[in-house]
Design an enzyme around this catalytic site. Structure first.
Site, short mmCIF file in Angstrom:
data_model
loop_
_atom_site.label_atom_id
_atom_site.label_comp_id
_atom_site.label_asym_id
_atom_site.label_seq_id
_atom_site.Cartn_x
_atom_site.Cartn_y
_atom_site.Cartn_z
N LYS A 1 0.87 -1.19 0.00
CA LYS A 1 0.00 0.00 0.00
C LYS A 1 0.89 1.22 0.00
O LYS A 1 1.92 1.24 0.68
CB LYS A 1 -0.91 0.01 1.22
CG LYS A 1 -1.75 1.29 1.32
CD LYS A 1 -2.88 1.17 2.33
CE LYS A 1 -2.50 1.39 3.76
NZ LYS A 1 -1.87 2.72 4.07
N GLU B 1 -9.29 7.56 3.85
CA GLU B 1 -9.16 7.85 5.29
C GLU B 1 -9.68 9.25 5.61
O GLU B 1 -9.29 10.24 4.99
CB GLU B 1 -7.69 7.72 5.72
CG GLU B 1 -7.49 8.06 7.19
CD GLU B 1 -6.18 7.56 7.78
OE1 GLU B 1 -5.42 6.87 7.08
OE2 GLU B 1 -5.92 7.86 8.97
O1 KIV Z 1 -0.99 2.41 8.71
C1 KIV Z 1 -2.15 1.99 8.80
O2 KIV Z 1 -2.50 1.25 9.72
C2 KIV Z 1 -3.09 2.42 7.77
C3 KIV Z 1 -4.54 2.09 7.93
C4 KIV Z 1 -5.13 2.58 9.17
C5 KIV Z 1 -5.31 2.48 6.74
O3 KIV Z 1 -2.68 2.99 6.82
#
Ligand code: KIV
Length: 273
Positions: free
Chosen positions: A108, A177
């Site tokens: 991600k 978010e």
């Molecule tokens: O770092 C994280 O835990 C996240 C999520 C809360 C989306 O990016």
């Protein structure tokens, strides 16, 4: 069936980031299908006040632990600050390490149209990418704090354009978010890939929450997180009871102890009988 009706009929995705082997085992056993190793570990595990100090080595270390614990879930790991921003080549090398050395199945990264070329390169090289829009914690200093994003028409339009750019670049899912619920729903309805919301209302295709927030294990309690347990209180009670029993010599007892044959002890030098 219209796309929005099909979406409503689908089982919403749930996700909560575990950061170590034990929590990953529990998250997996609970049937949570997507495990994100979030760089929020910088806040809740390492004690930093933002995610910016988290390194690729930190993410590799925690990803390996989570992979050992989660057997069924899809494991997505965060690319930390400045591991994909410096060049597409750096992003490819670092994402490759997270899969090859860390054992993640996807990465991600934060940002919209400006990271689309990076997302295209990663997905083109067989690395599945989840996007992350709205409040992007790695840009906290530019955003001026942890606050709701995309409140105005112009910002909502930019959010949609960014989401479409990520989708076009091959992202398989997008985290939204801290975005107003109606904006998140409208963006979701205009995408074919699923959105996963955090503080973005029920109109997303799934929800993600920081594990420590929903278990009541952290120092903070964001408004968008519901506490399903109060592990702070449970853990404190347990630790105080342990401390008290050790002080009172009521722990350990015979139940917790293995004894050897008395002759073994009798043969030890230095015993005066
Ligand atoms: O770092 C994280 O835990 C996240 C999520 C809360 C989306 O990016």
């Amino acid at each position: 069936m219209r796309a929005s009706t099909a979406r409503q009929a689908a089982d919403p995705i749930s996700s909560a980031p575990p950061y170590d082997y034990s929590m990953a085992r529990l998250v997996d056993e609970a049937g949570i299908p997507v495990v994100l190793v979030g760089d929020s570990l910088g806040n809740v595990v390492l004690g930093y006040d933002s995610t910016l100090p988290v390194t690729l080595d930190d993410m590799l270390h925690h990803t390996r632990a989570v992979v050992r614990g989660a057997k069924d879930a899809l494991i997505v790991t965060d690319m930390p600050f400045m591991t994909y921003n410096t060049s597409v080549e750096d992003a490819l090398r670092n994402a490759g390490r997270l899969l090859q050395e860390g054992g993640a199945q996807a990465v991600k990264l934060e940002g919209g149209a400006f990271v689309a070329d990076t997302v295209r390169c990663l997905t083109g090289n067989g690395i599945p990418v989840m996007g992350h829009l709205g409040l992007t914690p790695q840009s906290v200093h530019q955003l001026g704090g942890y606050r709701v994003q995309a409140r105005t028409a112009g910002q909502a339009r930019r959010l949609l354009d960014d989401a479409l750019a990520l989708e076009d670049a091959g992202a398989f899912s997008i985290v939204l978010e801290m975005v107003p619920g109606n904006v998140a729903q409208a963006v979701t309805e205009r995408l074919t890939v699923p959105t996963i919301g955090i503080g973005a209302g029920p109109g997303c295709d799934g929800q993600i929450q920081v594990l420590h927030d929903i278990l009541g294990l952290g120092a903070r309690q964001p408004r968008h997180a519901k506490r399903y347990a109060d592990l702070n209180a449970i853990t404190l009670d347990a630790l105080r009871a342990y401390r008290d029993e050790v002080s009172a010599r009521s722990f350990p007892t015979a139940d917790h102890t293995t004894e050897s044959d008395a002759a073994v002890v009798a043969e030890l030098p230095g015993a005066d009988g």
